[in-house]
Design a protein around this motif. Structure first.
Motif, mmCIF file in Angstrom:
data_model
loop_
_atom_site.group_PDB
_atom_site.id
_atom_site.type_symbol
_atom_site.label_atom_id
_atom_site.label_comp_id
_atom_site.label_asym_id
_atom_site.label_seq_id
_atom_site.Cartn_x
_atom_site.Cartn_y
_atom_site.Cartn_z
ATOM 1 N N ALA A 118 -16.082 30.164 40.996
ATOM 2 C CA ALA A 118 -16.764 29.047 40.340
ATOM 3 C C ALA A 118 -15.856 27.818 40.240
ATOM 4 C CB ALA A 118 -17.229 29.474 38.951
ATOM 5 N N LEU A 119 -14.589 28.029 39.893
ATOM 6 C CA LEU A 119 -13.678 26.894 39.744
ATOM 7 C C LEU A 119 -13.356 26.255 41.083
ATOM 8 C CD1 LEU A 119 -11.238 28.061 36.924
ATOM 9 C CD2 LEU A 119 -13.378 26.771 36.769
ATOM 10 N N GLU A 120 -13.303 27.041 42.146
ATOM 11 C CA GLU A 120 -13.113 26.464 43.477
ATOM 12 C C GLU A 120 -14.311 25.588 43.843
ATOM 13 O OE1 GLU A 120 -11.699 25.319 47.084
ATOM 14 O OE2 GLU A 120 -10.613 26.300 45.431
ATOM 15 N N HIS A 121 -15.505 26.048 43.518
ATOM 16 C CA HIS A 121 -16.707 25.236 43.755
ATOM 17 C C HIS A 121 -16.663 23.954 42.932
ATOM 18 C CE1 HIS A 121 -20.970 24.485 44.691
ATOM 19 N NE2 HIS A 121 -21.094 24.113 43.426
ATOM 20 N N ALA A 122 -16.175 24.045 41.683
ATOM 21 C CA ALA A 122 -16.075 22.857 40.826
ATOM 22 C C ALA A 122 -15.111 21.843 41.419
ATOM 23 C CB ALA A 122 -15.619 23.274 39.432
ATOM 24 N N HIS A 123 -13.956 22.313 41.906
ATOM 25 C CA HIS A 123 -12.985 21.409 42.538
ATOM 26 C C HIS A 123 -13.602 20.703 43.742
ATOM 27 C CE1 HIS A 123 -9.317 22.216 40.265
ATOM 28 N NE2 HIS A 123 -9.579 23.509 40.311
ATOM 29 N N GLN A 124 -14.276 21.449 44.586
ATOM 30 C CA GLN A 124 -14.879 20.873 45.784
ATOM 31 C C GLN A 124 -15.961 19.863 45.438
ATOM 32 O OE1 GLN A 124 -13.716 21.231 48.856
ATOM 33 N NE2 GLN A 124 -12.109 22.567 48.000
ATOM 34 N N SER A 125 -16.753 20.164 44.406
ATOM 35 C CA SER A 125 -17.800 19.229 43.983
ATOM 36 C C SER A 125 -17.206 17.929 43.473
ATOM 37 C CB SER A 125 -18.672 19.876 42.898
ATOM 38 O OG SER A 125 -19.383 20.973 43.402
ATOM 39 N N CYS A 126 -16.109 18.032 42.702
ATOM 40 C CA CYS A 126 -15.464 16.828 42.176
ATOM 41 C C CYS A 126 -14.895 15.977 43.304
ATOM 42 C CB CYS A 126 -14.365 17.215 41.186
ATOM 43 S SG CYS A 126 -14.989 17.835 39.618
ATOM 44 N N ILE A 127 -14.317 16.629 44.308
ATOM 45 C CA ILE A 127 -13.796 15.886 45.464
ATOM 46 C C ILE A 127 -14.938 15.194 46.198
ATOM 47 C CG2 ILE A 127 -12.707 16.136 47.729
ATOM 48 C CD1 ILE A 127 -11.041 18.422 46.531
ATOM 49 N N HIS A 128 -16.050 15.927 46.396
ATOM 50 C CA HIS A 128 -17.184 15.378 47.142
ATOM 51 C C HIS A 128 -17.782 14.160 46.449
ATOM 52 C CE1 HIS A 128 -20.705 15.415 49.780
ATOM 53 N NE2 HIS A 128 -21.466 15.310 48.690
ATOM 54 N N PHE A 129 -17.868 14.191 45.116
ATOM 55 C CA PHE A 129 -18.501 13.103 44.374
ATOM 56 C C PHE A 129 -17.489 12.119 43.790
ATOM 57 C CE2 PHE A 129 -21.777 16.464 44.166
ATOM 58 C CZ PHE A 129 -22.834 15.764 44.725
ATOM 59 N N GLY A 130 -16.216 12.261 44.128
ATOM 60 C CA GLY A 130 -15.203 11.312 43.687
ATOM 61 C C GLY A 130 -14.906 11.369 42.193
ATOM 62 N N ILE A 131 -15.023 12.540 41.587
ATOM 63 C CA ILE A 131 -14.739 12.707 40.161
ATOM 64 C C ILE A 131 -13.279 13.127 39.999
ATOM 65 C CG2 ILE A 131 -15.320 13.978 38.058
ATOM 66 C CD1 ILE A 131 -18.109 14.432 39.257
ATOM 67 N N ASP A 132 -12.512 12.345 39.252
ATOM 68 C CA ASP A 132 -11.104 12.670 39.021
ATOM 69 C C ASP A 132 -10.791 12.483 37.538
ATOM 70 O OD1 ASP A 132 -10.572 9.914 38.478
ATOM 71 O OD2 ASP A 132 -10.239 9.522 40.603
ATOM 72 N N PRO A 133 -9.533 12.739 37.113
ATOM 73 C CA PRO A 133 -9.209 12.637 35.677
ATOM 74 C C PRO A 133 -9.436 11.260 35.064
ATOM 75 C CG PRO A 133 -7.550 13.941 36.812
ATOM 76 C CD PRO A 133 -8.439 13.378 37.868
ATOM 77 N N THR A 134 -9.543 10.216 35.883
ATOM 78 C CA THR A 134 -9.781 8.873 35.341
ATOM 79 C C THR A 134 -11.267 8.534 35.234
ATOM 80 O OG1 THR A 134 -9.709 7.800 37.526
ATOM 81 C CG2 THR A 134 -7.603 8.119 36.383
ATOM 82 N N SER A 135 -12.142 9.384 35.760
ATOM 83 C CA SER A 135 -13.580 9.099 35.772
ATOM 84 C C SER A 135 -14.171 9.257 34.369
ATOM 85 C CB SER A 135 -14.303 10.046 36.729
ATOM 86 O OG SER A 135 -13.771 9.972 38.034
ATOM 87 N N THR A 136 -15.190 8.458 34.080
ATOM 88 C CA THR A 136 -15.899 8.629 32.805
ATOM 89 C C THR A 136 -16.797 9.854 32.843
ATOM 90 O OG1 THR A 136 -17.654 7.130 33.566
ATOM 91 C CG2 THR A 136 -15.835 6.168 32.288
ATOM 92 N N LEU A 137 -17.295 10.213 34.033
ATOM 93 C CA LEU A 137 -18.077 11.429 34.199
ATOM 94 C C LEU A 137 -17.115 12.611 34.302
ATOM 95 C CD1 LEU A 137 -20.957 12.600 34.641
ATOM 96 C CD2 LEU A 137 -20.539 12.358 37.101
ATOM 97 N N GLU A 138 -17.412 13.675 33.584
ATOM 98 C CA GLU A 138 -16.516 14.825 33.534
ATOM 99 C C GLU A 138 -17.301 16.109 33.820
ATOM 100 O OE1 GLU A 138 -13.057 16.564 30.494
ATOM 101 O OE2 GLU A 138 -14.606 15.196 29.747
ATOM 102 N N MET A 139 -16.686 16.971 34.619
ATOM 103 C CA MET A 139 -17.277 18.292 34.843
ATOM 104 C C MET A 139 -16.553 19.319 33.980
ATOM 105 S SD MET A 139 -17.737 20.623 38.306
ATOM 106 C CE MET A 139 -19.012 19.585 39.028
ATOM 107 N N TRP A 140 -17.324 20.205 33.344
ATOM 108 C CA TRP A 140 -16.767 21.274 32.521
ATOM 109 C C TRP A 140 -17.210 22.623 33.057
ATOM 110 C CZ3 TRP A 140 -13.497 21.462 28.274
ATOM 111 C CH2 TRP A 140 -13.107 20.221 27.743
#
Length: 261
Positions: free
Chosen positions: A58-80
């Protein structure tokens, strides 16, 4: 009657189990979701498996999704990522010896929430292990009305049980963990007659919770407010001598008290 309270996974005969060939087997669930401003926006995906391996997947999928959508620690959108551990009542087939979960039954619990906690976020990465969290006991007080043919000196705790339901995804859930969701110290106290003609009872018990070190310091009021909003308890009669009084329409909110360990 199924009643797995105080039992550990893989025990074939937990307390109160009358049926043969019943075992309480573990299931791990990882829920991924998007949050913004401390509030949940959308579910992303759910991963389920009987063992630990599902968390890494699940966490590997979360990492890949964040990379795909450009979500990083500076983003206002956060994945949990939230992890929930269950024990599920299973029975073994006489034909192929495979285990399968038991369908919900009247007066029987078929699954128990053992623990629930956030394990990862796109801003903070992997969260600390529970040993680093602040441990607390959460005691619930829940009034309800019942109809019963039992004598007034009979202990009602032998005829009704309680179980923690899956926490609500509200603001503050990111800093809260259910360390052990199996109800401890269950008590059912008679409080006289209700206006509807049934018996008013107070049901109390406790679960183990924790506040994460990644959260900002919170006073006791903040903790109580989060617990009251996120956690709920379901009551379930376990014998034919007692039932919940469905004719009682008075709303009686449940309250939680927090005790330091």
């Amino acid at each position: 009657m199924l009643n797995p309270q105080y039992s550990s996974p893989l025990q074939a005969q937990p307390l109160g189990v009358c049926e043969n060939r019943v075992a309480w087997l573990p299931k791990v669930v990882i829920d991924l979701s998007y949050w913004h401003g401390g509030r949940k926006l959308k579910d992303v995906e759910r991963f389920e498996w009987p063992g630990e391996i599902v968390e890494g997947t699940a966490l590997e999928h979360a990492h890949q999704s964040c990379i795909h959508f450009g979500i990083d620690p500076t983003s206002t959108l956060e994945m949990w990522a939230f992890r929930t551990d269950w024990i599920i009542a299973n029975t073994r087939s006489d034909i192929d010896q495979h285990w399968s979960s038991i369908d919900p039954q009247p007066r029987a619990i078929n699954k128990v929430l053992v623990s629930h906690r956030p394990v990862w976020s796109s801003k903070q990465g992997t969260l600390p292990e529970l040993q680093q969290w602040r441990m607390l006991d959460a005691v619930f007080l829940k009034f309800t009305t019942v109809k019963s043919t039992l004598l007034c000196d009979v202990d009602l705790s032998d005829h009704i049980t309680a179980q923690l339901v899956e926490p609500s995804p509200i603001a503050g859930l990111q800093k809260l963990a259910v360390v052990d969701g199996r109800i401890a110290d269950l008590k059912v106290i008679r409080r006289g007659s209700s206006a509807a003609g049934g018996q008013l009872v107070l049901v109390t018990g406790s679960v183990r919770i924790a506040i994460g070190p990644h959260s900002t310091p919170a006073n006791e009021f903040d903790v109580v407010q989060t617990v009251n909003s996120a956690l709920d308890v379901q009551l379930l009669p376990t014998t034919e001598f007692l039932e919940l009084d469905g004719s009682d329409t008075i709303l009686r909110p449940m309250a939680w008290q927090i005790e330091n360990s």
